[in-house]
Design a protein around this motif. Structure first.
Motif, PDB file in Angstrom:
ATOM      1  N   GLU A 145       0.449  -1.468   0.118  1.00 15.18           N
ATOM      2  CA  GLU A 145      -0.359   0.053  -0.024  1.00 15.18           C
ATOM      3  C   GLU A 145       0.782   1.658   0.190  1.00 15.18           C
ATOM      4  O   GLU A 145       1.873   1.853   0.671  1.00 15.18           O
ATOM      5  N   VAL A 146       0.841   1.830  -1.195  1.00 14.27           N
ATOM      6  CA  VAL A 146       1.642   3.507  -1.183  1.00 14.27           C
ATOM      7  C   VAL A 146       0.378   4.963  -1.394  1.00 14.27           C
ATOM      8  O   VAL A 146      -0.843   4.070  -1.487  1.00 14.27           O
ATOM      9  N   MET A 151       1.586  -0.484  -5.076  1.00 11.02           N
ATOM     10  CA  MET A 151       2.050  -1.244  -5.974  1.00 11.02           C
ATOM     11  C   MET A 151       2.067  -2.359  -6.012  1.00 11.02           C
ATOM     12  O   MET A 151       2.971  -3.048  -4.587  1.00 11.02           O
ATOM     13  N   LYS A 152       2.774  -2.302  -7.063  1.00  8.06           N
ATOM     14  CA  LYS A 152       3.322  -3.690  -7.612  1.00  8.06           C
ATOM     15  C   LYS A 152       4.552  -3.487  -8.407  1.00  8.06           C
ATOM     16  O   LYS A 152       5.312  -3.034  -8.303  1.00  8.06           O
ATOM     17  N   ALA A 153       5.980  -4.553  -7.438  1.00  7.51           N
ATOM     18  CA  ALA A 153       6.955  -4.872  -7.811  1.00  7.51           C
ATOM     19  C   ALA A 153       7.327  -6.479  -8.152  1.00  7.51           C
ATOM     20  O   ALA A 153       6.467  -7.160  -7.759  1.00  7.51           O
ATOM     21  N   GLU A 154       8.102  -6.321  -9.146  1.00 14.81           N
ATOM     22  CA  GLU A 154       8.210  -7.723  -9.055  1.00 14.81           C
ATOM     23  C   GLU A 154       9.693  -8.446  -8.192  1.00 14.81           C
ATOM     24  O   GLU A 154      10.502  -7.490  -8.478  1.00 14.81           O
ATOM     25  N   ALA A 237      10.695   4.076   0.072  1.00 13.11           N
ATOM     26  CA  ALA A 237      10.735   4.316   1.178  1.00 13.11           C
ATOM     27  C   ALA A 237      10.031   3.295   1.849  1.00 13.11           C
ATOM     28  O   ALA A 237      10.244   1.893   2.932  1.00 13.11           O
ATOM     29  N   ALA A 238       9.045   3.400   0.954  1.00 11.80           N
ATOM     30  CA  ALA A 238       8.069   2.218   1.535  1.00 11.80           C
ATOM     31  C   ALA A 238       8.423   0.512   1.252  1.00 11.80           C
ATOM     32  O   ALA A 238       8.391  -0.641   1.983  1.00 11.80           O
ATOM     33  N   TRP A 239       8.486   0.362   0.178  1.00 13.48           N
ATOM     34  CA  TRP A 239       9.493  -0.836  -0.179  1.00 13.48           C
ATOM     35  C   TRP A 239      10.362  -1.334   0.372  1.00 13.48           C
ATOM     36  O   TRP A 239      10.812  -2.377   1.066  1.00 13.48           O
TER      37      TRP A 239
END
Length: 429
Positions: A145-146, A151-154, A237-239
């Motif tokens: 959650e952002v 937000m999606k990441a690989e 920073a959230a990641w």
């Protein structure tokens, strides 16, 4: 009477046969047209070569039409009014707020090239098949959650059980995706994807994500006028915070490329990352870098105007009137973002990092010279410095200037020698 009935029946039969034949012809023509459209059906990406800066576009062809998206102008899936494809000739049009936009091109060598016309002005355009989302199901993706949504990441994981060190990879400026490819440049270089794969082969995990407004995270882009540099910092920073909260990883760090370098510095400090790597990051404020790049393209009168605009933005003030030739850089909707970006100084940000830092520059980088890496290193004397002789801005090996441009769209070109060796050594030690 019987003769007339018989003649009428005969005429009716002939008419039915004629209608059936016409129907078959229409059916054949429709089938032929559908089969022809199958050759171009799907997603295409490329750019219109407008002056000063290419305008990236995304095109979706369907069997009965298609749509156009222009991310920088917040145009999404606008339907074409007509699409005519008579292989190799292709013309597609759309009516946008009373203006007719015409793309007149040809399908040749797997690419669509031609001229884009609007209000009597014509510019070249080029499209290539869009393959960035291929094999998505074979990769691992995670979401957090952002601000504004998910937000999606690989995730790129090494073989084995782990836990592993993990690096958050941040892409450069503009509409650049998680693999290091810009929609403003036809073709792919896959530089950041290659970095992630090489790290995984050496026992280092990574996550990389399309920034807001790009690729899988396009929906997070919102209005351009509302975007701020701090939004990118908060995402990174959230990641880091998320990865530190799991037991899958040990050290959590950031790799920032180009603009991602400055974003990464600020995010690494905010989230207390364990490690930081800057690759091709500017060592000067963005206004100095921008004006240096513009000096090679603009005449004196526009350079003077650009300086005046920059000075006003640095004071936190927006500029109401901008010349048409400078709209792509200083359009009113992007000025709030530039103001927020100008507030950050790379040397001050890197000097504030209390963690191991590696700074990498390339001698063949035509966008950010290796001297910028040296400036960052001077601001953080405890950092490690790695200068790679033949590395250009997209981290590829180029032996002379003539090879540089082609490297931006060549995924088969290897990463520069010494890049991954330096990264792996820094992360493993």
């Amino acid at each position: 009477m019987k003769k007339n009935l018989w003649m009428g029946s005969l005429l009716m039969l002939m008419l039915l046969l004629l209608l059936a034949a016409c129907s078959e012809d229409d059916k054949d023509a429709t089938t032929e047209e559908a089969n022809s459209m199958e050759k171009i059906t799907g997603s295409w990406e490329g750019a219109i070569q407008v002056p000063n800066q290419p305008l990236p576009i995304l095109v979706e062809f369907e069997k009965d039409g298609g749509t156009l998206s222009i991310p920088l102008q917040e145009l999404s899936a606008a339907p074409f009014s007509t699409v005519e494809f008579n292989d190799p000739e292709l013309v597609f049009e759309l009516n946008l707020q009373g203006q007719v936009l015409v793309f007149d091109g040809k399908l040749e060598d797997g690419k669509i090239r031609g001229d884009f016309t609007q209000q009597g002005q014509a510019f070249p355009f080029e499209l290539i098949p869009r393959t960035a989302e291929e094999a998505v199901d074979e990769s691992e993706f995670i979401e957090i959650e952002v601000a504004g949504g998910l937000m999606k990441a690989e995730v790129e994981m090494p073989k084995g059980e782990g836990p592993f060190p993990v690096m958050v990879i941040l892409a450069g400026s503009g509409p650049t995706d998680r693999d290091g490819n810009s929609v403003m440049i036809p073709g792919k270089n896959d530089s950041l994807k290659m970095v992630a794969e090489e790290m995984a082969a050496n026992g280092i995990a990574s996550i990389r994500y399309d920034k807001r407004g790009v690729g899988m995270n396009q929906a997070l882009g919102g209005n351009e006028a509302d975007l701020r540099f701090d939004d990118y910092i908060a995402d990174a920073a959230a990641w880091v915070d998320h990865l530190k909260s799991t037991d899958r990883f040990t050290d959590v760090g950031i790799i920032g490329h180009s603009e991602g370098s400055l974003i990464g510095m600020a995010a690494a400090k905010r989230a207390s990352a364990d490690l930081f790597i800057s690759i091709a990051g500017a060592g000067r404020p963005i206004d100095e870098v921008l004006m240096e790049q513009l000096a090679a393209q603009l005449p004196e009168d526009l350079m003077n105007e650009a300086w005046e605009i920059i000075d006003q933005l640095k004071r936190g003030e927006q500029v109401a009137t901008v010349s048409p030739h400078l709209q792509s850089i200083f359009r009113p909707s992007v000025q709030p973002y530039l103001i927020s970006w100008l507030a950050y100084h790379p040397q001050e940000e890197v000097a504030a990092l209390n963690m191991p830092v590696l700074i990498i520059g390339g001698m063949a980088d035509s966008q950010v010279p290796a001297s910028d890496a040296e400036s960052l290193h001077a601001a953080h004397p405890k950092s490690q410095l790695l200068i790679i002789d033949d590395m250009n801005h997209v981290l590829k090996m180029v032996l002379d200037k003539s090879e540089n441009e082609a490297a931006y769209s060549n995924p088969d070109l290897p990463l520069a020698d010494g890049l991954m060796e330096g990264i792996v050594e820094f992360l493993i030690d």
